[in-house]
Design a protein around this motif. Structure first.
Motif, short mmCIF file in Angstrom:
data_model
loop_
_atom_site.label_atom_id
_atom_site.label_comp_id
_atom_site.label_asym_id
_atom_site.label_seq_id
_atom_site.Cartn_x
_atom_site.Cartn_y
_atom_site.Cartn_z
N ASP A 1 0.82 -1.18 0.03
CA ASP A 1 -0.10 0.02 0.13
C ASP A 1 0.91 1.23 -0.15
O ASP A 1 0.44 2.17 -0.84
N LEU A 2 1.79 1.34 0.74
CA LEU A 2 2.75 2.35 0.99
C LEU A 2 3.45 2.66 -0.33
O LEU A 2 3.61 4.09 -0.56
N GLY B 1 2.17 2.45 -3.01
CA GLY B 1 0.98 2.85 -4.00
C GLY B 1 0.39 1.82 -4.78
O GLY B 1 -0.06 2.30 -5.90
N VAL C 1 0.00 9.55 6.19
CA VAL C 1 0.26 8.95 4.83
C VAL C 1 -0.96 8.10 4.54
O VAL C 1 -1.00 7.40 3.60
N VAL D 1 0.89 8.81 -2.28
CA VAL D 1 2.15 8.49 -3.25
C VAL D 1 1.91 9.28 -4.54
O VAL D 1 3.01 10.08 -4.69
N PRO E 1 -3.07 5.59 0.94
CA PRO E 1 -1.59 5.75 0.77
C PRO E 1 -1.16 5.77 -0.71
O PRO E 1 -0.51 6.73 -1.40
N LEU F 1 6.00 7.29 2.84
CA LEU F 1 6.38 6.98 3.98
C LEU F 1 7.36 5.62 3.94
O LEU F 1 7.11 4.73 3.28
N VAL G 1 -2.10 5.17 6.26
CA VAL G 1 -2.25 3.78 6.61
C VAL G 1 -3.30 3.72 7.69
O VAL G 1 -4.03 2.66 7.51
#
Lengths: 296, 237
Positions: free
Chosen positions: A178-179, A181, B50, B76, B72, B82, B52
């Motif tokens: 997820d981080l 994207g 961010v 982004v 997120p 992050l 989460v």
């Protein structure tokens, strides 16, 4: 010699449906870390949908309808079973997929008009070839071709595309996925949709091989497909293909040769089933991570 | 206008509140350090920025735009990235594959991705040597470098790094912080989440957290005197 070649050919073609179903099982395990006991029913439900559609539509179109229903079922199971249970213990997820399978079978019996045999005509009728008195139908050749095609496509998907990488990333590190994207939910839908496609193709083709009943794919193929997946290593797609084919060979060899031994023939009418069990135990004992698996 | 504005942020887990109205700003081009002891709410702050986790209340604005509660992937795309606590690299994928996936939101930009990979390899030559090695087989320090590199692949305007120095040897931590300086000099705004007061040396702004609130904000020379900060806020555990 004739017998040997015939046995090998038979084994290869009878192992192909196991391998095709096993590809779907491995795909879901690789992508979601779920043992999907509903994989067989993606197939039977697709076969039933094709059978019903065939009342109105030509067989090829009906087969396509069946496959689309298989995909829809894969997506549905992801959305309404796998996703809500994503953080539940694995055993609950496993039981939930088994519940989907038994529910689907009950629905086929109930809404589908009873447990009697049905027939769905083969996509291509007749025998493709005969080797030493063993006839191989075109439908079995189609299963083999489908296996080769999907194995190749999946191989390319995972080794050559960013989307394939993203699916693997999502199964290894959901938070980080997820981080960066990617969005784990879409990857999960993709995996289950592809598993529905594989199950649907297996079911529609398998239904053309012989008359079928509710739950036929679960009953005839699922256990063997799971054995094939485990023998192959559970996370390895080539492993699933090899596992399925090895299983087919073990069955055909034990059926043609072991039955010649008098003691076996008299006492073990289904020795090929026992042989599969022996193979599974042997693999688990000697190489628990499977033939091509990386982790136990 | 500040690049990041956090206003009265409240958040927690289940029914357990953690953040009790956190407000701060970070200007474009700065390196800010968010300091605090274990359990002060630092990670909760950044994960709520961010996306989460979803904040219970308050506002997060990035570049003037309200981004509170965005996912997120959306953040982004806007340029907020992050690097999570515990690195969280994709263990079975190679270094190069990890980096490629870091550039997911701009995956059609082949030239841009190639340039970013080059840049990351320039910052961390060790990663270039291990290009085709599985991330999970590398040391903790190398994985930290990879996690930061993967974050950079998104070409962020704001890079948040949670506990970059945790578990690293002092020498390795120094290397990582030096690269953070280079990243910042290249124009990326950085927020370092740290328990390590040494990180102040690399900061333009210090934010100290205690029990879910900010207890100190400082900029410029006053934060260089870390002994006072340490005595006042961080030594009381």
């Amino acid at each position: 010699m004739d017998q040997l070649i015939a046995t090998i050919v038979l084994g290869l073609f009878f192992g192909a449906p196991y391998a095709l179903l096993a590809l779907g099982i491995v795909l879901v395990y690789k992508g979601s870390r779920v043992f999907n006991f509903a994989q067989g029913e993606f197939g039977t439900v697709a076969a039933f949908a094709a059978y019903i559609a065939n009342f109105w539509l030509p067989v090829l179109v009906a087969a396509l309808v069946g496959i689309l229903v298989g995909i829809a079922m894969g997506l549905g199971v992801e959305r309404f079973v796998a996703r809500p249970l994503a953080n539940a213990p694995k055993v609950i997820m496993l039981v939930a997929t088994a519940a989907v399978a038994t529910g689907a079978i009950a629905l086929q019996v109930g809404a589908g008009g009873g447990p009697q045999l049905r027939t769905f005509e083969p996509l291509v009728a007749g025998n493709a070839f005969v080797v030493f008195n063993v006839a191989i139908e075109w439908q079995r050749v189609l299963v083999m071709l489908a296996l080769g095609l999907f194995a190749l496509l999946l191989y390319l998907f995972f080794s050559r595309t960013d989307l394939g990488l993203a699916v693997m990333a999502a199964s290894q590190e959901p938070v980080a996925t997820d981080l960066v994207g990617i969005g784990t939910r879409r990857m999960s839908s993709l995996v289950w949709g592809m598993a529905g496609l594989l199950g649907g193709v297996t079911g529609v083709l398998f239904a053309g091989l012989q008359p079928f009943t509710p739950g036929v794919v679960t009953q005839s193929l699922l256990v063997f497909a799971f054995v094939a997946a485990v023998v192959g290593g559970m996370t390895s797609l080539p492993g699933a293909v090899i596992g399925g084919v090895v299983l087919g060979l073990v069955q055909s060899f034990s059926a043609s040769y072991l039955t010649r031994v008098e003691v076996v023939a008299e006492n073990l009418p289904n020795v090929e089933w026992l042989a599969v069990f022996v193979l599974l135990v042997a693999v688990l004992a000697l190489r628990p991570s499977g033939l091509l698996g990386k982790e136990a | 206008m500040a690049l990041l504005e956090v206003e009265e942020l409240r958040a927690g887990y289940g029914s357990q509140p953690v953040l009790d109205g956190v407000s701060f700003e970070v200007e474009e081009g700065e390196t800010a350090v968010l300091l605090g002891l274990n359990g002060a709410g630092k990670t909760t702050t950044v994960t709520n920025i961010v996306g989460v986790n979803t904040p219970w209340g308050g506002r997060v604005r990035f570049d003037g735009r309200d981004v509170t509660g965005m996912s997120p992937p959306e953040l982004v795309r806007l340029g907020v990235c992050l690097v999570p606590e515990g690195r969280r690299t994709f263990p079975e994928l190679t270094v190069y594959e990890n980096l490629r996936l870091g550039a997911w939101t701009r995956r059609k930009d082949a030239a841009g991705i190639a340039a970013s990979v080059e840049l990351v390899f320039e910052y961390f030559p060790r990663l270039a040597e291990r290009r085709d090695q599985a991330a999970g087989s590398m040391s903790g320090g190398e994985q930290q470098m990879l996690a930061i590199g993967r974050g950079l692949m998104a070409a962020p305007r704001l890079l948040l790094i949670d506990e970059a120095s945790l578990g690293l040897s002092p020498l390795l931590a120094k290397t990582v912080f030096e690269v953070v300086d280079l990243i910042n000099e290249s124009g990326v705004t950085v927020i370092l989440v740290e328990q390590n007061v040494g990180a102040l040396r690399h900061a333009d702004r210090a934010l100290v957290m205690e029990k879910g609130t900010l207890v100190y904000r400082g900029v410029g020379d006053e934060i260089r005197d870390s002994t006072r900060l340490r005595e006042t806020y961080l030594g009381k555990a």
